[in-house]
Design a protein around this motif. Structure first.
Motif, PDB file in Angstrom:
ATOM      1  N   GLY C 374       0.500 -11.698  15.497  1.00  0.00           N
ATOM      2  CA  GLY C 374       1.884 -12.157  15.541  1.00  0.00           C
ATOM      3  C   GLY C 374       2.545 -12.199  14.178  1.00  0.00           C
ATOM      4  N   SER C 375       1.931 -11.551  13.185  1.00  0.00           N
ATOM      5  CA  SER C 375       2.539 -11.606  11.870  1.00  0.00           C
ATOM      6  C   SER C 375       3.608 -10.533  11.685  1.00  0.00           C
ATOM      7  CB  SER C 375       1.465 -11.462  10.792  1.00  0.00           C
ATOM      8  OG  SER C 375       0.780 -10.242  10.996  1.00  0.00           O
ATOM      9  N   GLY C 376       3.758  -9.641  12.705  1.00  0.00           N
ATOM     10  CA  GLY C 376       4.847  -8.664  12.644  1.00  0.00           C
ATOM     11  C   GLY C 376       4.408  -7.272  12.239  1.00  0.00           C
ATOM     12  N   LYS C 377       3.100  -7.000  12.301  1.00  0.00           N
ATOM     13  CA  LYS C 377       2.616  -5.686  11.859  1.00  0.00           C
ATOM     14  C   LYS C 377       3.135  -4.552  12.730  1.00  0.00           C
ATOM     15  CE  LYS C 377      -1.745  -6.622  12.361  1.00  0.00           C
ATOM     16  NZ  LYS C 377      -1.735  -7.996  12.919  1.00  0.00           N
ATOM     17  N   THR C 378       2.913  -4.719  14.066  1.00  0.00           N
ATOM     18  CA  THR C 378       3.337  -3.645  14.967  1.00  0.00           C
ATOM     19  C   THR C 378       4.853  -3.508  14.969  1.00  0.00           C
ATOM     20  OG1 THR C 378       1.362  -3.824  16.316  1.00  0.00           O
ATOM     21  CG2 THR C 378       3.288  -2.863  17.360  1.00  0.00           C
ATOM     22  N   THR C 379       5.536  -4.647  14.844  1.00  0.00           N
ATOM     23  CA  THR C 379       7.007  -4.584  14.753  1.00  0.00           C
ATOM     24  C   THR C 379       7.410  -3.752  13.545  1.00  0.00           C
ATOM     25  OG1 THR C 379       7.090  -6.795  15.702  1.00  0.00           O
ATOM     26  CG2 THR C 379       9.095  -5.977  14.686  1.00  0.00           C
ATOM     27  N   MET C 380       6.714  -3.956  12.425  1.00  0.00           N
ATOM     28  CA  MET C 380       6.951  -3.179  11.211  1.00  0.00           C
ATOM     29  C   MET C 380       6.841  -1.688  11.513  1.00  0.00           C
ATOM     30  SD  MET C 380       7.747  -4.032   8.188  1.00  0.00           S
ATOM     31  CE  MET C 380       7.324  -3.030   6.790  1.00  0.00           C
ATOM     32  N   LEU C 381       5.724  -1.335  12.185  1.00  0.00           N
ATOM     33  CA  LEU C 381       5.470   0.068  12.470  1.00  0.00           C
ATOM     34  C   LEU C 381       6.564   0.641  13.373  1.00  0.00           C
ATOM     35  CD1 LEU C 381       3.153   1.719  11.419  1.00  0.00           C
ATOM     36  CD2 LEU C 381       2.022   1.479  13.607  1.00  0.00           C
ATOM     37  N   ASN C 382       6.972  -0.192  14.350  1.00  0.00           N
ATOM     38  CA  ASN C 382       8.036   0.267  15.249  1.00  0.00           C
ATOM     39  C   ASN C 382       9.360   0.420  14.521  1.00  0.00           C
ATOM     40  OD1 ASN C 382       6.307   0.417  17.393  1.00  0.00           O
ATOM     41  ND2 ASN C 382       6.832  -1.604  18.206  1.00  0.00           N
ATOM     42  N   LEU C 383       9.581  -0.391  13.519  1.00  0.00           N
ATOM     43  CA  LEU C 383      10.804  -0.253  12.709  1.00  0.00           C
ATOM     44  C   LEU C 383      10.741   1.013  11.875  1.00  0.00           C
ATOM     45  CD1 LEU C 383      11.306  -3.928  11.505  1.00  0.00           C
ATOM     46  CD2 LEU C 383      12.848  -2.626  12.982  1.00  0.00           C
ATOM     47  N   ILE C 384       9.562   1.249  11.301  1.00  0.00           N
ATOM     48  CA  ILE C 384       9.408   2.425  10.431  1.00  0.00           C
ATOM     49  C   ILE C 384       9.567   3.707  11.236  1.00  0.00           C
ATOM     50  CG2 ILE C 384       7.759   3.710   9.026  1.00  0.00           C
ATOM     51  CD1 ILE C 384       6.620   0.969   8.151  1.00  0.00           C
ATOM     52  N   THR C 385       8.995   3.734  12.449  1.00  0.00           N
ATOM     53  CA  THR C 385       9.068   4.964  13.246  1.00  0.00           C
ATOM     54  C   THR C 385      10.340   5.045  14.074  1.00  0.00           C
ATOM     55  OG1 THR C 385       7.678   3.863  14.876  1.00  0.00           O
ATOM     56  CG2 THR C 385       6.600   5.406  13.394  1.00  0.00           C
ATOM     57  N   GLY C 386      11.158   3.990  14.027  1.00  0.00           N
ATOM     58  CA  GLY C 386      12.457   4.088  14.678  1.00  0.00           C
ATOM     59  C   GLY C 386      12.488   3.633  16.126  1.00  0.00           C
TER      60      GLY C 386
END
Lengths: 380, 291, 580
Positions: C374-386
């Protein structure tokens, strides 16, 4: 998966056997008449009534020894109540090559769909569609066994203007072929009598509410209402909302206003309304005796669905007898030559376009019962 | 005399019907992510149950109403078992298609049993209606508005304020996760089907006195309810209500002032405009799938 | 022989066989009457049903207005030839173009939303078309329909016109067959199986769906135009909602995955009513029941059943292929920044999933992003890949601002990723999955042969070459993960983003995964990796960024990070210092 494929296989083979049975030809030589009715789909019940009407005619002819020493035999096909189904059914019958005539459909669009094919086929085709244009396209093989809406419109106009003495007409019609053409014919018929309708409203079949239509009629100040509305639920809704909004002008409608279903649905809201009816049991002796026989055989009342196929068979038999031949062109000539043939739908005199009847009955709803009022006929 | 007040009243009544049917719809979307194309058939079937119980068997009106709604709930479970349960793990489109199939099956089974002739069903009250100023108020229309208002409030309360509501929402968002958390998801989904069918059936019974009982009701109502849903926002309860009312009012006014035959087109034109301008619907939230 | 050449030869053979069959049928068929009508009916409907196969079977989009398109095509011919004196073929062509454009317009309004919307809008469209055909009598001839529609000169006879319809049908079947194996066709199937994965493989999902729907509509227009000439009469009730359902059922019964299924389904449903006559009133009820039964017991239709027994996919030849070019490079970590985020943030309502994170990823490095659940890692990846639209902040790839770009555009610039919860294209084979990765725009391959070789090389690298011909769903979980990695690698990414590649793997598999990552290192490909497995991270990472509660709490080389007090606190779950 294994189950389903085995099931399909079983189904297919079962169907194959059935198909084999149905194509087994009968041995005795007969005069074969094609009959196309909806056997499947939403109006299969109407198809059943049509078939029974035609069957009664065939039984009557055969009981009297048939025609030219041969018995009549019906060959039935299913039109699935659709236009493509009609085209397929008709072509299937024609493909047999052994028919002398075909009794086709009640639905005008279906008749339009086979108009070109029937010209090529070159057989008399009897039908019950009431669209006036069907007999104006120059198809020599079309023979209408019911009066067209040109006459229902004339009769409505004549009754309303000359008998009820009303001049401010409101017309409500369906947007399908029946409603549009009926309304066009009515406007034309009124024009001949020097009347212009004050309001014309059209509705699609199957409505949830008709307040806008009823209010428009009320605002127009019409003193007589006429309708070509196809669906009985729409008739019922219209009747109830007319009553709710205090529209009390007399109503002379197309046959759908007086059907058993419409009377059931609307109840008192349809009391005292008039309608035209091509078939009325009390209208003439032929209709009366047909109704009795129909009732005896099936335990239900005969109506417009069964009268015209019966007439078609009787007309055909008379024509074959007169022509002393089963050649299609001779039958056609004989049909055109028939004078004052009395059928359940009225007195047939075919013109070269295949129009045979020129009148309608007026009936009235008296506290839920249909009372025959009069028959109005026209010369050409 | 202006027609406007009368037309508005009628529009609101018709809109309430659409809203009522679409409520059952919304719940299935929210609880199980199911788009049920046979929702209109629920209404049709409910009305026919009522015809059997009240008109044919001659039971009293209240008892018939109760039994018809219970029967519909049972039917809802049966419906779920056949057309949803075997497909629950497949693409949602498989379920959509199967509910369309179920709709055709239901329509034509009833048609074969009862024939095309419509049946008559009496309303909640014997009286026909009365005039209030320039407006004629049909008693059945009034009943519909009241019933819709009560059910809407109830459903909203249950959904937003109770534990069951929360569980239902959890089931909708992630069935597997909800199951892990000990929520009886199968039971909840079945329960929603039962409720949705009962609600649809009730709507059918309420509109039967106006539209009569025929197979045609299914399509007449189902499609509009669906449209109401999309206009309001897929899966939104207030959206379903307002979507329904908007369609009811616009089509009635449109019929009166623009064109009667194109009446049914107005709803769809609004629908397409909404999709173009605000695709998530008036009350919808944009939901993005988790990667 | 190369794949492309083999496919071409197969297509030509099938096409010729089909053409010969058509000529034979047209020659044998009676020149009028029932059997001719049945054949024409089936041929014209089949063309429209192929359209449904493309939109529903290939692309997975649900539409319910095929009869309306059929009607528009038919009316173009009926009105065009009759009222406007346009030659038949011009009217037919116009019909195809108009339906195609209408389809694209409908697609544009709804296809960026999910499947239910297209279904609804198409139903609405179907109703509107029926209403217009019925009510706009001045233009459409109203409910009576149009009679005496002529056939084109030279095709007036029954047999010749049937021949024309059948030739069109064969052409459409061949088109659908070729389309399925084409880049666009694969893109459609990728969209059908997994929209998100498709977009990160460089497929423009919205465009692909819209094109599929346009083709679907255009084919219905063609079928409709031919239908008008075949029966010389059309009316609005022939193109009603019910007919759309019939067309849909035809596609489902035959099998939506193949154009041949469309043909089978159409023929069955045109002939079936003849057989099912004995059912009388319940005929349509059985029809509805059959739809449910098909969905439950025969999801792939008749053709699906048949092809399961008739065709087995042959193993792909084991001839050696050129290894992946990105492995033959050798490069060390440079100071050039490939990927950079500046103040990147994503709020879900009040929840700040990612809250102003800066990351700099150096070219050729393995950069790890770690943090508690829940620290936001996957969200980060989803932001980076759009996949997510950022609430605030910027994403830069090789210095270019890509924050506003769609996922597929970012993939074109060289960004390829895998997913934590595996997203493979389940309807396709292993090789096809990887081919979709290989044929991303921006990759240095040309033509299907090159693409196939690149895909095989990627499979060689992950050790799944011998499974290439299998449906991807038949592979065990761990292998599907490798398929995803191969899919990403086949695209020769500038930067490879791995979302928990070791999640769900057992310890042996984890070791294998670590080895694979080691083999990838040192060839100039940048890797951005998220994982929970600290052993794996320790083995491969050059640089680590640590997230907690959506904020960056550390960013350094591995040794420094693992001794960072705040990181230890975060992992041991000590109370966090509220600094904000």
């Amino acid at each position: 998966m294994r189950f389903s494929s085995r099931f399909v296989l079983a189904l297919v083979s079962a169907l194959g056997i059935l198909a084999g049975f149905s194509t087994a030809a009968s041995a005795q030589e007969t005069i074969k008449v094609g009959l196309i009715v909806p056997m499947t789909g939403p109006i299969a019940e109407i198809g059943l009534l049509q078939t029974e009407g035609a069957k009664l005619g065939v039984e009557k002819i055969n009981a009297a020894g048939g025609v030219l020493g041969k018995k009549l035999e019906l060959v039935t096909e299913d039109d699935q109540a659709t236009n493509p189904g009609m085209v397929l059914a008709f072509s299937k019958l024609i493909n047999r090559g052994d028919l002398v005539a075909v009794v086709a459909s009640l639905r005008s669009t279906q008749m339009n769909a086979i108009s070109e094919d029937s010209k090529k086929a070159g057989l008399p085709v009897f039908f019950g569609g009431t669209d006036p244009t069907l007999t104006t396209t120059g198809n020599p093989w079309f023979f209408r066994a019911r009066p067209s809406d040109a006459y229902s419109a004339k009769v409505i106009a004549d009754y309303g203007v000359n008998v009820l003495k009303k001049k401010k007409w409101a017309i409500v019609h369906s947007t399908d072929a029946f409603g549009t053409n009926g309304s066009k014919a009515l406007i034309a018929a009124l024009k001949e009598l020097g009347v212009e309708p004050v309001v014309v409203q059209s509705i699609n079949n199957g409505q949830t509410d008709l307040t806008p239509v009823v209010l428009a009629v009320r605002q127009s100040g019409a003193d007589i209402i006429s309708s070509y509305v196809a669906y009985e639920t729409d008739v019922g809704l219209l009747a109830r909302q007319f009553k709710q909004f205090g529209v009390t002008a007399p109503w002379v409608g197309s046959p759908s206003v007086s059907t058993t279903t419409a009377r059931n649905l609307a109840g008192p809201a349809l009391y005292d309304t008039y309608s035209v009816a091509d078939f009325a049991a009390e209208a003439n002796p032929e209709a009366k005796s047909f109704s009795e026989e129909f009732n005896k055989k099936l335990g239900r009342l005969a109506d417009y669905t069964s009268g015209w196929p019966y007439d078609s068979v009787m007309l055909l038999a008379a024509a074959i007898k007169a022509a002393n031949s089963t050649a299609p062109d001779k039958i056609r000539a004989a049909l055109l030559a028939l004078k004052d043939f009395r059928g359940t739908e009225g007195v047939y005199n075919y013109d070269k376009n295949g129009e045979g009847l020129r009148g309608y009955n007026i009936v009235q709803n008296k506290e839920g019962k249909i009372v025959f009022n009069r028959t109005i006929t026209f010369d050409k | 005399m202006s027609m406007l007040p009368q037309l508005l009243f009628t529009g609101i009544c018709i809109g309430s019907i659409y809203a009522l049917v679409s409520l059952g719809f919304v719940l299935l979307i929210r609880a199980a992510n199911i788009v049920n194309f046979a929702q209109g058939q629920f209404s049709m079937l409910g009305a026919y149950f009522m015809v059997i119980l009240f008109a044919s068997l001659g039971l009293n009106y209240g008892l018939s109403l109760f039994l018809a709604v219970v029967l519909m709930a049972v039917f809802g479970v049966l419906f779920a078992c056949v057309s949803y349960w075997p497909l629950r793990d497949r693409n949602p489109i498989a379920v959509i298609i199967s509910t369309i199939g179920a709709g055709i099956l239901l329509d034509n089974t009833v048609l074969a049993a009862y024939g095309p002739s419509p049946q008559v069903l009496r309303g909640l009250f014997e009286g026909e209606g009365f005039l209030v100023g320039p407006i004629y108020m049909d008693s059945q229309y009034l009943s519909i508005i009241v019933v819709t208002a009560v059910l809407v409030s109830l459903q909203y309360l249950v959904f937003e304020k109770t534990t069951i509501g929360k569980k239902i929402q959890a089931t909708s968002q992630d069935r597997e996760m909800a199951a892990i958390l000990g929520i009886p998801t199968a039971l909840i989904v079945m329960g929603i089907f039962a409720y949705s069918a009962a609600l649809g059936g009730l709507a059918g019974i309420l509109i039967a006195p106006i539209l009569y009982v025929s197979v045609g009701i299914s399509a007449l109502i189902g499609v509009k309810a669906f449209a109401a849903n999309i206009i309001g926002g897929f899966g939104s309860i207030p959206g379903a209500i307002f979507g329904g009312l908007i369609i009811g009012i616009v089509e009635t006014l449109g019929a009166a002032y623009i064109s009667v035959p194109y009446r049914d087109a107005f709803a769809f034109i609004i629908l397409i405009i909404v999709l173009l301008v605000r695709p998530q619907g008036l009350f919808g939230e944009r939901i993005s799938e988790k990667a | 022989m190369s794949t492309a050449a083999a496919f071409r030869q197969k297509t030509i053979t099938y096409g010729l066989i089909g053409f010969a069959a058509v000529m034979a049928i047209a020659f044998i068929a009676p020149s009028e009457g029932y059997y001719l009508n049945i054949l024409m009916h089936a041929a014209n409907y089949a063309i429209a049903v192929v359209g449904l196969v493309i939109v529903l079977g290939y692309c997975g989009q649900f539409a319910l207005c095929q009869a309306a398109f059929l009607g528009i095509g038919a009316y173009c011919v009926g009105l065009g030839t009759g009222d406007y004196g346009i030659p038949f073929f011009v009217a037919l062509f116009l019909g195809v173009v108009i339906t195609g454009l209408v389809g694209i317009f409908l697609g544009l309004t709804t296809l960026n939303l999910n499947g239910h919307y297209l279904g609804m809008v198409t139903i609405a469209f179907q109703m509107i078309v029926t209403m217009v055909l019925t009510n706009w009598a001045g233009f459409t001839h109203g409910p009576d329909g149009i009679t005496k529609i002529p056939r084109p000169a030279g095709f007036g006879g029954g047999s010749t016109y049937l021949g024309l319809c059948l030739v069109c049908l064969v052409a459409v079947l061949v088109f659908a067959y070729v389309l399925k194996a084409s880049r666009l066709g694969r893109a459609m199937q990728a969209v059908r199986d997994n929209e998100i994965a498709a977009s990160t493989c460089g497929v423009d999902v919205f465009f692909t769906k819209t094109v599929a729907f346009g083709i679907c509509a255009a084919l219905a227009g063609l079928g409709g135009g031919l239908f008008a000439g075949a029966f010389n009469y059309i009316s609005p009730d022939q193109f009603s909602f019910g007919e759309s359902v019939v067309l849909l059922t035809m596609a489902l019964l035959g099998g939506v995955e193949s154009a041949f299924g469309a043909l089978i389904g159409t023929v069955l449903l045109v002939v079936l009513p003849e057989w099912l006559r004995f059912l009388r009133q319940i005929y349509l009820a059985v029809y509805g029941g059959a739809v449910i039964a098909i969905m439950i017991f025969m999801p792939r239709g008749v053709w699906g059943l048949v092809s399961k027994y008739l065709f087995k996919t042959a193993p792909i030849g084991s001839a050696p292929v050129k290894p992946l070019p990105l492995l033959s490079r050798s490069a060390t970590v440079s100071d050039e920044i490939v990927l950079e985020t500046i103040g990147l943030a994503k709020y879900f309502g009040g929840l700040k999933a990612v809250d102003g994170v800066d990351v700099k990823v150096r070219k050729g490095s393995v950069h790890a992003l770690i943090g508690p659940n829940g620290s936001g890692k996957t969200t980060m990846l989803n932001l980076i890949t759009g996949l997510y639209v950022a609430t605030a902040g910027t994403v830069k790839l090789s210095g270019q601002d890509i924050t506003a770009l769609k996922p597929h555009d970012r993939t074109r610039l060289g960004m390829c990723r895998t997913f934590q919860n595996i997203r493979v294209f389940r309807g396709l084979t292993v090789l096809e999955n990887v081919i979709i990765g290989a044929e991303r725009r921006g990759n240095d391959v040309e033509g299907i042969d090159d693409v196939t070789e690149r895909a095989l090389a990627a499979l060689d690298f992950v050790g799944l070459r011998d499974r290439a011909h299998l449906p991807v769903g038949d592979l065990p979980y761990g292998h599907q993960r490798y398929v995803e990695i191969a899919r990403a690698l086949a695209g020769s990414p500038e930067i490879l983003l791995l979302d928990e590649p070791a999640a769900g793997l057992n310890s042996t598999e984890k070791t294998e995964m670590a080895e694979l990552l080691q083999r990838l290192k040192g060839h100039g490909t940048t890797i951005f990796i998220i994982d929970h497995d600290m052993r794996l991270i320790e083995q491969v990472a050059d640089h680590i960024t640590v997230l907690n509660f959506g904020r960056r709490i550390a960013d350094d080389d591995p040794r420094s990070v693992f001794t960072h007090p705040e990181v230890i606190a975060a992992y041991l779950g000590e109370p966090r210092n509220e600094t904000a």
